[in-house]
Enzyme design. Structure first.
Site, PDB file in Angstrom:
ATOM      1  N   GLU A   1       0.841  -1.194   0.000  1.00 11.32           N
ATOM      2  CA  GLU A   1       0.000   0.000   0.000  1.00 11.32           C
ATOM      3  C   GLU A   1       0.881   1.251   0.000  1.00 11.32           C
ATOM      4  O   GLU A   1       1.881   1.324   0.726  1.00 11.32           O
ATOM      5  CB  GLU A   1      -0.892  -0.004   1.240  1.00 11.32           C
ATOM      6  CG  GLU A   1      -1.794   1.217   1.367  1.00 11.32           C
ATOM      7  CD  GLU A   1      -2.582   1.250   2.665  1.00 11.32           C
ATOM      8  OE1 GLU A   1      -3.614   1.942   2.713  1.00 11.32           O
ATOM      9  OE2 GLU A   1      -2.161   0.575   3.635  1.00 11.32           O
TER      10      GLU A   1
ATOM     11  N   CYS B   1      -5.133  -3.158   3.084  1.00 11.08           N
ATOM     12  CA  CYS B   1      -4.819  -2.961   4.508  1.00 11.08           C
ATOM     13  C   CYS B   1      -6.046  -3.060   5.430  1.00 11.08           C
ATOM     14  O   CYS B   1      -6.532  -4.142   5.710  1.00 11.08           O
ATOM     15  CB  CYS B   1      -4.107  -1.618   4.676  1.00 11.08           C
ATOM     16  SG  CYS B   1      -3.183  -1.460   6.238  1.00 11.08           S
TER      17      CYS B   1
ATOM     18  N   LYS C   1      -9.720   1.293  -1.902  1.00  9.28           N
ATOM     19  CA  LYS C   1      -9.803   1.054  -0.464  1.00  9.28           C
ATOM     20  C   LYS C   1     -11.180   1.506   0.007  1.00  9.28           C
ATOM     21  O   LYS C   1     -11.584   2.655  -0.220  1.00  9.28           O
ATOM     22  CB  LYS C   1      -8.712   1.818   0.279  1.00  9.28           C
ATOM     23  CG  LYS C   1      -8.606   1.446   1.761  1.00  9.28           C
ATOM     24  CD  LYS C   1      -7.332   2.018   2.386  1.00  9.28           C
ATOM     25  CE  LYS C   1      -7.146   1.520   3.823  1.00  9.28           C
ATOM     26  NZ  LYS C   1      -5.868   1.988   4.407  1.00  9.28           N
TER      27      LYS C   1
END
Length: 529
Positions: free
Chosen positions: A264, A373, A339
């Site tokens: 990321e 993440c 995300k």
């Protein structure tokens, strides 16, 4: 005196062994006089399909057998009788162009029962079905204990009670324990079967490796992953960052990897150029590099013949800042992912906005999902992808402390177990003293697996050295996932109570209505304040 263990062998039956075959058959079916297989019939079966006539031998003596033919099942359907499917016992229905291995008979001499010989015959049939690339094994089964319960319940109820082990049936109980399922209740299936009252069960075992487009081909479903544990270091310009990316792409290509995973915000070092700005201004400033980096990575995917999961990079869209990434396929196509969940830190310092796209991507060697993440800490997202057939979940992450890393790592392990998939996670290490809100990094990249017998006991297929720059190369076998899904110690995907709960995406129109409602509510609160 030395006691020798009995030697058990399995192989095709020879015509010369018919007398041993007949002796075992008569012992197995003492009440079926007049219905025994003749030498002529067995000889015809052997000539038609020698591999399908399997014998099991104890110290060289034939003590059991499994007979079968190949049929074009659609010609007969589920409502067939034994006479129809066998061509009135001529077996002229056998065809090498068929798609189903049809079981004709299975028996074990009563003196050798209780030694798991029947299971070994069933396993041999399954191996044959897989080897010939047939879609399933089907046969009609007897229910010899049904006559004891016929006055109290219909056949369907009897079969259900056998399935749930409330009633024992010597044939059906055995078949169910060997991964066969009941496809249909058959009427008038086998004449003169007084014990079953001429009822039968149509049993099936599905070949999970069946490929209708390939014949007699053993498929290699091993996928090689290359995880880049990226060192955060200052770069004087974009060209220097590109040089580092090129280096890692060449490395994973040299190891013939199918996928390369970057972490990321791997391009965060470029923010050092804008360190005189605030955190939110600096990350917006480097979003101008996202498109050229994507184009560079797409060229590398083609050049080095590797599918690249490009971690994530900042993107400005409609005056909003998003954290997005790209799947860059080695055939020159690409897709984007976003995300979904933004951490409090990302919202506070950068003013990021969460995306709304959840998707499973098709590639040339696996169906994959990507969760950036924090997203892996929300089990619903991975479950949605698993329902769509995801094989590998990629998790590019960025964590500063061991606490933060442990949240991502432990949730990633849970996603692998509960969704019966592999999870590959790659993060960054090192320090960036000249970049605000990106001072320190902590990572240990790894590939995680479900926890069952075909996989490592601790669920870790491979792991990098903590906080060291390196590339982790790991092979994963997709066939093991299929076996787990069908025959695992637990079956988390199959055993979901969809009658009680479900996980599904909110339709986009309703999602927009909710957003509009939240915006209106927010405005009202502000005006009251």
């Amino acid at each position: 005196m030395i006691n020798k263990e009995p030697v058990v062998e399995i192989g095709p039956i020879e015509v010369e062994e018919f007398e041993q075959f007949r002796e075992a058959m008569i012992a197995a079916y003492p009440n079926w006089e007049g219905s025994y297989w003749t030498r002529t019939t067995i000889e015809k079966l052997i000539n038609l399909f020698p591999a399908g006539q399997i014998g099991i031998y104890m110290n060289g003596t034939l003590v059991g057998s499994a007979l079968s033919i190949i049929v074009d099942y659609d010609k007969y359907g589920d409502a067939h009788t034994y006479s129809q499917i066998t061509g009135k016992y001529t077996f002229d229905t056998h065809t090498t162009k068929g798609d189903v291995l049809y079981g004709i008979d299975v028996f074990i001499h009563p003196d050798h029962r209780g030694k798991h010989l029947g299971r070994r015959l069933y396993d041999a049939r399954k191996e044959l079905c897989e080897h010939l690339n047939l879609r399933s094994i089907i046969f009609g089964g007897r229910i010899p204990n049904y006559h004891k319960y016929a006055a109290d319940m219909p056949p369907k109820e009897y079969m259900q009670k056998v399935k749930y082990k409330e009633i024992y049936d010597p044939v059906l109980t055995f078949q169910l324990s060997n991964d066969f399922h009941i496809r249909k209740v058959l009427k008038n299936y086998l004449p003169d079967d007084n014990e079953s009252l001429e009822f039968g069960t149509l049993m099936e075992w599905n070949n999970i490796y069946y490929d209708p487009e390939k014949l007699n081909l053993t498929l290699n479903n091993t996928v090689r992953l290359g995880l880049v544990q990226w060192q955060m270091r200052p770069y004087k310009d974009l060209a220097e960052l590109d040089q580092q990316i090129d280096y890692f792409a060449e490395v994973v290509s040299g190891y013939k990897c199918d996928f390369m995973l970057l972490p990321e915000l791997f391009n965060a070092p470029l923010m050092s150029e804008f360190n005189h700005l605030s955190e939110s201004e600096a990350i917006r400033a480097i979003s101008k590099y996202t498109e050229p980096i994507k184009e560079k990575l797409l060229d590398l995917a083609i050049k080095y013949n590797v599918n690249i999961i490009a971690g994530s990079m900042p993107e400005m869209r409609d005056d909003h800042l998003y954290n997005i990434g790209h799947l860059l396929r080695r055939d020159g196509t690409y897709e984007r992912y976003e995300k979904i969940h933004i951490t409090p830190n990302e919202l506070r310092y950068w003013g990021m906005k969460g995306g709304d796209k959840v998707k499973v991507f098709e590639t040339d060697c696996a169906r994959i999902g990507v969760l950036i993440c924090y997203d892996v800490e929300f089990p619903e997202l991975a479950r949605l992808m698993a329902i769509e057939g995801m094989d590998i979940l990629f998790v590019p992450f960025l964590t500063d402390t061991q606490n933060a890393y442990s949240r991502v790592r432990n949730c990633a392990q849970a996603r692998a177990i509960e969704n019966e998939c592999y999870v590959a996670m790659a993060g960054s290490i090192g320090n960036l003293p000249k970049v605000k809100n990106m001072d320190i990094q902590y990572a240990q990249s790894m590939v995680l697996t479900p926890c069952d017998f075909p996989f490592p006991a601790n669920g870790i297929k491979g792991e990098a050295t903590t906080n060291s720059e390196m590339v982790l190369i790991v092979d994963v076998d997709l066939d093991l996932l299929k076996e787990l899904h069908e025959y695992g110690s637990v079956k988390t995907m199959k055993d979901r109570r969809t009658d009680l709960y479900e996980v599904k995406l909110v339709p986009s129109d309703k999602n927009n209505e909710k957003k509009e409602s939240l915006n209106n509510t927010s405005s009202g609160v502000t005006s009251k304040a």
